[in-house]
Design an enzyme around this catalytic site. Structure first.
Site, PDB file in Angstrom:
ATOM      1  N   SER A   1      14.298  71.694 112.511  1.00 46.05           N
ATOM      2  CA  SER A   1      13.684  70.939 113.602  1.00 46.05           C
ATOM      3  C   SER A   1      12.180  70.907 113.393  1.00 46.05           C
ATOM      4  O   SER A   1      11.515  71.958 113.381  1.00 46.05           O
ATOM      5  CB  SER A   1      13.993  71.601 114.936  1.00 46.05           C
TER       6      SER A   1
ATOM      7  N   HIS B   1      15.808  67.257 111.809  1.00 42.25           N
ATOM      8  CA  HIS B   1      16.089  67.173 113.251  1.00 42.25           C
ATOM      9  C   HIS B   1      14.790  66.814 113.975  1.00 42.25           C
ATOM     10  O   HIS B   1      13.789  67.525 113.864  1.00 42.25           O
ATOM     11  CB  HIS B   1      16.639  68.513 113.729  1.00 42.25           C
TER      12      HIS B   1
ATOM     13  N   ASP C   1      13.020  66.056 117.413  1.00 44.43           N
ATOM     14  CA  ASP C   1      13.138  66.299 118.857  1.00 44.43           C
ATOM     15  C   ASP C   1      12.197  65.399 119.643  1.00 44.43           C
ATOM     16  O   ASP C   1      10.980  65.447 119.464  1.00 44.43           O
ATOM     17  CB  ASP C   1      12.793  67.759 119.166  1.00 44.43           C
TER      18      ASP C   1
ATOM     19  N   MET D   1      10.857  64.559 123.343  1.00 43.49           N
ATOM     20  CA  MET D   1      10.768  65.086 124.714  1.00 43.49           C
ATOM     21  C   MET D   1       9.778  64.241 125.511  1.00 43.49           C
ATOM     22  O   MET D   1       8.758  63.804 124.974  1.00 43.49           O
ATOM     23  CB  MET D   1      10.291  66.536 124.685  1.00 43.49           C
TER      24      MET D   1
ATOM     25  N   HIS E   1      17.135  63.710 118.322  1.00 42.29           N
ATOM     26  CA  HIS E   1      17.665  64.363 119.524  1.00 42.29           C
ATOM     27  C   HIS E   1      16.811  63.901 120.696  1.00 42.29           C
ATOM     28  O   HIS E   1      15.682  64.356 120.869  1.00 42.29           O
ATOM     29  CB  HIS E   1      17.589  65.887 119.319  1.00 42.29           C
TER      30      HIS E   1
ATOM     31  N   MET F   1      15.618  63.901 124.278  1.00 41.52           N
ATOM     32  CA  MET F   1      15.568  64.652 125.536  1.00 41.52           C
ATOM     33  C   MET F   1      14.686  63.833 126.467  1.00 41.52           C
ATOM     34  O   MET F   1      13.546  64.197 126.782  1.00 41.52           O
ATOM     35  CB  MET F   1      15.005  66.062 125.294  1.00 41.52           C
TER      36      MET F   1
ATOM     37  N   MET G   1      23.702  72.926 123.014  1.00 45.27           N
ATOM     38  CA  MET G   1      22.419  73.638 123.074  1.00 45.27           C
ATOM     39  C   MET G   1      22.701  75.139 123.231  1.00 45.27           C
ATOM     40  O   MET G   1      23.482  75.549 124.098  1.00 45.27           O
ATOM     41  CB  MET G   1      21.591  73.165 124.266  1.00 45.27           C
TER      42      MET G   1
ATOM     43  N   GLY H   1      13.720  72.042 125.635  1.00 50.28           N
ATOM     44  CA  GLY H   1      12.322  71.856 125.991  1.00 50.28           C
ATOM     45  C   GLY H   1      11.353  72.588 125.071  1.00 50.28           C
ATOM     46  O   GLY H   1      10.239  72.131 124.876  1.00 50.28           O
ATOM     47  N   PHE H   2      11.798  73.700 124.504  1.00 51.13           N
ATOM     48  CA  PHE H   2      10.879  74.517 123.709  1.00 51.13           C
ATOM     49  C   PHE H   2      11.612  75.173 122.539  1.00 51.13           C
ATOM     50  O   PHE H   2      12.796  75.499 122.657  1.00 51.13           O
ATOM     51  CB  PHE H   2      10.269  75.624 124.578  1.00 51.13           C
ATOM     52  N   GLY H   3      10.864  75.370 121.454  1.00 51.98           N
ATOM     53  CA  GLY H   3      11.376  76.168 120.350  1.00 51.98           C
ATOM     54  C   GLY H   3      11.185  77.652 120.652  1.00 51.98           C
ATOM     55  O   GLY H   3      10.505  78.028 121.611  1.00 51.98           O
ATOM     56  N   GLY H   4      11.798  78.475 119.831  1.00 49.82           N
ATOM     57  CA  GLY H   4      11.545  79.907 119.874  1.00 49.82           C
ATOM     58  C   GLY H   4      12.222  80.670 120.995  1.00 49.82           C
ATOM     59  O   GLY H   4      11.880  81.826 121.254  1.00 49.82           O
TER      60      GLY H   4
ATOM     61  N   ASP I   1      22.065  73.895 118.448  1.00 49.98           N
ATOM     62  CA  ASP I   1      20.594  73.745 118.469  1.00 49.98           C
ATOM     63  C   ASP I   1      20.011  74.740 119.470  1.00 49.98           C
ATOM     64  O   ASP I   1      20.348  74.707 120.653  1.00 49.98           O
ATOM     65  CB  ASP I   1      20.258  72.309 118.891  1.00 49.98           C
TER      66      ASP I   1
HETATM   67  C1  DX5 Z   1      14.800  72.617 121.895  1.00 52.38           C
HETATM   68  C2  DX5 Z   1      14.944  71.699 120.706  1.00 52.38           C
HETATM   69  C3  DX5 Z   1      15.272  72.410 119.467  1.00 52.38           C
HETATM   70  C4  DX5 Z   1      14.218  73.396 119.016  1.00 52.38           C
HETATM   71  C5  DX5 Z   1      14.948  74.581 118.498  1.00 52.38           C
HETATM   72  O1  DX5 Z   1      14.793  71.889 123.069  1.00 52.38           O
HETATM   73  O2  DX5 Z   1      15.957  70.744 120.931  1.00 52.38           O
HETATM   74  O3  DX5 Z   1      15.607  71.517 118.418  1.00 52.38           O
HETATM   75  O4  DX5 Z   1      13.361  72.919 118.020  1.00 52.38           O
HETATM   76  O5  DX5 Z   1      14.024  75.570 118.210  1.00 52.38           O
HETATM   77  P1  DX5 Z   1      14.442  77.034 117.753  1.00 52.38           P
HETATM   78  O6  DX5 Z   1      15.265  76.898 116.515  1.00 52.38           O
HETATM   79  O7  DX5 Z   1      13.135  77.686 117.521  1.00 52.38           O
HETATM   80  O8  DX5 Z   1      15.237  77.630 118.888  1.00 52.38           O
HETATM   81 ZN    ZN Z   2      16.787  69.566 119.229  1.00 56.74          ZN
END
Ligand code: DX5
Ligand code: ZN
Length: 222
Positions: A7, A32, A34, A36, A65, A67, A136, A141-144, A178
């Site tokens: 991503s 991927h 994202d 948002m 993806h 969102m 999901m 909304g956020f990575g990590g 994801d």
């Molecule tokens: C979250 C995104 C993901 C995100 C995943 O809303 O859709 O694609 O990048 O990030 P990680 O792998 O860090 O959980």
């Molecule tokens: Zn995603």
């Protein structure tokens, strides 16, 4: 076949083109992407212009993806921008069947995305229009973020639906996961039925010193 889809949410945006080509050169399969909108999810990222800019750099599948809410207006835009696959959240559109058809009309594959608390029953009457089911592992909304363990049972349920559909129609639907996917939980997630793995922070946040020219070590860890 298992596929890895880094991503770009966690990539270095000052050098996004290289971040895409490096990760594919290191063995990743899809990109991927994202999207948002600060409305459906509390964050804001990139749109079709950035997808179109990346398109000439790689032949890898660009897996968009969405969102966003509403969904439909952006679908033709991403089709023109070169997306190969577009997925959306069913709660974000008034007409799930219409949005799936609109994606197919662009010549793209279509995916439906399920938040942790979204029931799989949205699939009941549209399996024939779905090429990918994305579960999901976190709230979007956020990575990590940390992987929510209840997703494992849901993956098993989705796998049962996909296998039954394959027996009836001979058609294969991908099961993507994801959010919170790491080298140390990917085997458990794969055993629950996933075959396509999105990873953001675990790839782009983990580039090692020895990988100065790519992501070989990081991608290899998956
Ligand atoms: C979250 C995104 C993901 C995100 C995943 O809303 O859709 O694609 O990048 O990030 P990680 O792998 O860090 O959980
Ligand atoms: Zn995603």
């Amino acid at each position: 076949m298992f596929l890895l889809a880094p991503s770009i949410l966690s990539a270095d945006f000052t050098r996004l083109g290289a971040e895409v080509t490096d990760v594919i050169a290191s063995g990743a399969d899809w990109i991927h992407f994202d999207v948002m909108d600060n409305h459906y999810v509390p964050n804001l990222t990139v749109g079709p212009m950035v997808c179109a800019a990346l398109r000439p750099l790689t032949e890898a599948t660009i897996d968009v993806h969405l969102m966003v809410k509403p969904v439909d207006r952006l679908i033709p835009e991403f089709g023109k921008a070169g997306a190969n696959l577009i997925s959306f959240h069913p709660e974000a559109t008034d007409h799930v069947d219409r949005s799936l058809s609109l994606i197919r009309e662009q010549g793209c594959q279509a995916g439906l995305v399920f938040n942790p608390a979204t029931p799989l029953s949205y699939l009941d009457y549209v399996m024939d229009k779905v090429d990918l089911i994305l579960l999901m592992g976190v709230n979007p909304g956020f990575g990590g973020q940390a992987f929510i363990p209840a997703t494992l049972g849901k993956l098993r349920e989705a796998r049962v639906r996909i296998d039954a559909h394959a027996r009836e129609t001979g058609r294969t639907i991908r099961l993507q996961i994801d959010g919170g996917v790491k080298p140390d939980n990917i085997a458990t997630i794969a055993r629950a039925g996933a075959d396509t793995f999105v990873a953001g922070s675990a790839i782009y946040g983990a580039r090692r010193a020895e990988d100065a020219h790519g992501y070989d070590t990081v991608v290899g860890a998956f």
